[in-house]
Every structure is written in structure tokens, then in C-alpha cells.
Design a protein around this motif. Structure first.
Motif, PDB file in Angstrom:
ATOM      1  N   GLY A 160       0.799  -1.218   0.000  1.00 49.85           N
ATOM      2  CA  GLY A 160       0.000   0.000   0.000  1.00 49.85           C
ATOM      3  C   GLY A 160       0.836   1.275   0.000  1.00 49.85           C
ATOM      4  O   GLY A 160       0.286   2.363  -0.091  1.00 49.85           O
ATOM      5  N   TYR A 161       2.150   1.155   0.098  1.00 51.04           N
ATOM      6  CA  TYR A 161       3.020   2.330   0.095  1.00 51.04           C
ATOM      7  C   TYR A 161       3.957   2.238  -1.107  1.00 51.04           C
ATOM      8  O   TYR A 161       4.757   1.302  -1.210  1.00 51.04           O
ATOM      9  CB  TYR A 161       3.820   2.437   1.397  1.00 51.04           C
ATOM     10  CG  TYR A 161       2.947   2.841   2.551  1.00 51.04           C
ATOM     11  CD1 TYR A 161       2.779   4.177   2.874  1.00 51.04           C
ATOM     12  CD2 TYR A 161       2.257   1.900   3.303  1.00 51.04           C
ATOM     13  CE1 TYR A 161       1.946   4.560   3.908  1.00 51.04           C
ATOM     14  CE2 TYR A 161       1.430   2.268   4.340  1.00 51.04           C
ATOM     15  CZ  TYR A 161       1.282   3.605   4.636  1.00 51.04           C
ATOM     16  OH  TYR A 161       0.455   3.982   5.658  1.00 51.04           O
ATOM     17  N   SER A 162       3.836   3.193  -2.016  1.00 46.31           N
ATOM     18  CA  SER A 162       4.686   3.181  -3.197  1.00 46.31           C
ATOM     19  C   SER A 162       6.128   3.472  -2.803  1.00 46.31           C
ATOM     20  O   SER A 162       6.402   4.065  -1.764  1.00 46.31           O
ATOM     21  CB  SER A 162       4.192   4.210  -4.217  1.00 46.31           C
ATOM     22  OG  SER A 162       4.231   5.496  -3.644  1.00 46.31           O
ATOM     23  N   TYR A 185      12.605   1.997   7.250  1.00 42.16           N
ATOM     24  CA  TYR A 185      11.473   2.730   6.689  1.00 42.16           C
ATOM     25  C   TYR A 185      11.087   3.859   7.640  1.00 42.16           C
ATOM     26  O   TYR A 185      11.241   3.733   8.856  1.00 42.16           O
ATOM     27  CB  TYR A 185      10.247   1.825   6.546  1.00 42.16           C
ATOM     28  CG  TYR A 185      10.355   0.754   5.498  1.00 42.16           C
ATOM     29  CD1 TYR A 185      10.187   1.053   4.157  1.00 42.16           C
ATOM     30  CD2 TYR A 185      10.601  -0.567   5.854  1.00 42.16           C
ATOM     31  CE1 TYR A 185      10.274   0.064   3.193  1.00 42.16           C
ATOM     32  CE2 TYR A 185      10.679  -1.559   4.896  1.00 42.16           C
ATOM     33  CZ  TYR A 185      10.523  -1.244   3.569  1.00 42.16           C
ATOM     34  OH  TYR A 185      10.604  -2.218   2.616  1.00 42.16           O
ATOM     35  N   THR A 186      10.555   4.930   7.077  1.00 46.01           N
ATOM     36  CA  THR A 186       9.877   5.956   7.860  1.00 46.01           C
ATOM     37  C   THR A 186       8.417   5.895   7.437  1.00 46.01           C
ATOM     38  O   THR A 186       8.101   6.135   6.270  1.00 46.01           O
ATOM     39  CB  THR A 186      10.464   7.351   7.593  1.00 46.01           C
ATOM     40  OG1 THR A 186      11.852   7.327   7.928  1.00 46.01           O
ATOM     41  CG2 THR A 186       9.749   8.405   8.413  1.00 46.01           C
ATOM     42  N   LEU A 187       7.566   5.537   8.384  1.00 45.91           N
ATOM     43  CA  LEU A 187       6.156   5.297   8.075  1.00 45.91           C
ATOM     44  C   LEU A 187       5.273   6.302   8.784  1.00 45.91           C
ATOM     45  O   LEU A 187       5.578   6.726   9.898  1.00 45.91           O
ATOM     46  CB  LEU A 187       5.752   3.902   8.555  1.00 45.91           C
ATOM     47  CG  LEU A 187       6.514   2.730   7.983  1.00 45.91           C
ATOM     48  CD1 LEU A 187       6.150   1.468   8.736  1.00 45.91           C
ATOM     49  CD2 LEU A 187       6.203   2.574   6.511  1.00 45.91           C
ATOM     50  N   LEU A 210       3.784  -5.918   6.021  1.00 45.42           N
ATOM     51  CA  LEU A 210       5.162  -6.080   5.599  1.00 45.42           C
ATOM     52  C   LEU A 210       5.170  -7.358   4.777  1.00 45.42           C
ATOM     53  O   LEU A 210       4.829  -8.429   5.286  1.00 45.42           O
ATOM     54  CB  LEU A 210       6.097  -6.206   6.813  1.00 45.42           C
ATOM     55  CG  LEU A 210       7.548  -6.568   6.507  1.00 45.42           C
ATOM     56  CD1 LEU A 210       8.225  -5.414   5.761  1.00 45.42           C
ATOM     57  CD2 LEU A 210       8.295  -6.890   7.788  1.00 45.42           C
ATOM     58  N   VAL A 211       5.516  -7.245   3.503  1.00 50.82           N
ATOM     59  CA  VAL A 211       5.490  -8.392   2.594  1.00 50.82           C
ATOM     60  C   VAL A 211       6.926  -8.734   2.215  1.00 50.82           C
ATOM     61  O   VAL A 211       7.664  -7.876   1.724  1.00 50.82           O
ATOM     62  CB  VAL A 211       4.663  -8.081   1.324  1.00 50.82           C
ATOM     63  CG1 VAL A 211       4.671  -9.267   0.376  1.00 50.82           C
ATOM     64  CG2 VAL A 211       3.239  -7.689   1.699  1.00 50.82           C
TER      65      VAL A 211
END
Length: 183
Positions: free
Chosen positions: A35-37, A61-63, A75-76
Motif C-alpha cells: 500500500g506504500y509506493s 522505513y519511515t512510516l 510487511l510483505v
């Protein structure tokens, strides 16, 4: 907007199925936040350990804070076997809810998750990883201009555009005059 650092380290995998008919298994992982490009990372290829690859690859990552507050953000981690002449072959994957990882409460070192395949039922080895969530930080984002500010900005851009056009046309006219006078 509130953000949170998330660090995951892919350590290794064990007992993966051998998906090659010929040649050695050379396994790598693609990691992304669903869901996050622009969140995809790819590990190096382990060319030596075949069905028991080792990477020790740290990814940061910065989410947005909302990514760990709601269900459905995953997380995939997809595992692939590199091949030279054909497209890389899918080995299996692990899908982990960021909310569930976060709700667990503290950093985890060397946890294991079963590797699954979308096309076949069963467990296909284990993936070893560690993860940690950092503290919440606040980032300042540009605010959207109000309608009045947008009108003023548009008018100013129009005035600036007209002024630039006038200056350029004078310069071009002057260059044309010089060219005419030289002939």
C-alpha cells in the motif's frame, strides 16, 4: 504528520523448497510495505547456501503513524530464486501485519515465520528476521493554500508571466534590429 521509524533485518531462511530442476538455488528477497509506493527493497542474492540462504540485510522505513495503528498494512517479504535464462522463480512469502508487530510491544531479535506459497497449501521453510519500531517523530508538511491564497498566487504568477514575456519580446526585437542593421 506523525511518523515512526521501522527497521527490519532479514537474517536468513531455512529449509526452503528447492524450486530448481537444474542448477543451484540462488535466493534473494523482495521486501515492501503493501500500500506504500516506493517501499520495495531487494536483498543481495545468496549464491552459496541454496535452500538455507543468509542475507543479514537491514532495511529502514519511515512510516506514517497511521500505518501501525490500523489493520491491513502489511510487511510483505517475497523470496525468489534467481535464474540466468528464464524469469526468476517464486519460492514463497511471509506477510506480517505492522499493527500486530507493533502491538507486541518491544524489539524482536531473531523471530521465525513460516514461508507460505500462494499457489500451494502448506509451510515451505522458515524466515528468520528481527525488527524494531522507533519513537514517534513529527514532520512538518506544507499546508494547502486557502482559496484566497491560491487566487493571489495565480494572479502573481500571471503578472510575472506577463512581465517575463514583455522583457523577452523586447530582447528578441532588439536582436532582430541588430541583425537587420548588420545586413
Amino acid at each position: 504528520m506523525e511518523c515512526r521509524q521501522f527497521e527490519v533485518t532479514l537474517i536468513s531462511a531455512v529449509n526452503l523448497p528447492n524450486v530448481r530442476e537444474l542448477g543451484q538455488m540462488k535466493v534473494y528477497a523482495k521486501v515492501l510495505i503493501k500500500g506504500y509506493s516506493n517501499s520495495e527493497w531487494i536483498t543481495s542474492v545468496d549464491r552459496e547456501r541454496e535452500t538455507n540462504p543468509y542475507w543479514n540485510c537491514r532495511i529502514k522505513y519511515t512510516l506514517p503513524e497511521k500505518a501501525v495503528e490500523k489493520d491491513g498494512v502489511l510487511l510483505v517479504i517475497k523470496l525468489y530464486c534467481e535464474r540466468s535464462l528464464l524469469p526468476d522463480k517464486y519460492v514463497g512469502e511471509v506477510n506480517l501485519s505492522l499493527k500486530k508487530l507493533f502491538d507486541y510491544g518491544f524489539p524482536q531479535e531473531k523471530v521465525e515465520y513460516y514461508v507460505n506459497r500462494n499457489d500451494v497449501d502448506g509451510k515451505f521453510g522458515k524466515l528468520k528476521l528481527s525488527y524494531d519500531f522507533g519513537k514517534t517523530t513529527v514532520t512538518i508538511s506544507e499546508k494547502e493554500p486557502s482559496f484566497g491564497e491560491a487566487v493571489v498566487e495565480g494572479a502573481m504568477n500571471g503578472v510575472l508571466h506577463a512581465a517575463i514575456h514583455e522583457v523577452l519580446s523586447e530582447i528578441l526585437f532588439f536582436e532582430v534590429e541588430i541583425c537587420v542593421m548588420r545586413d
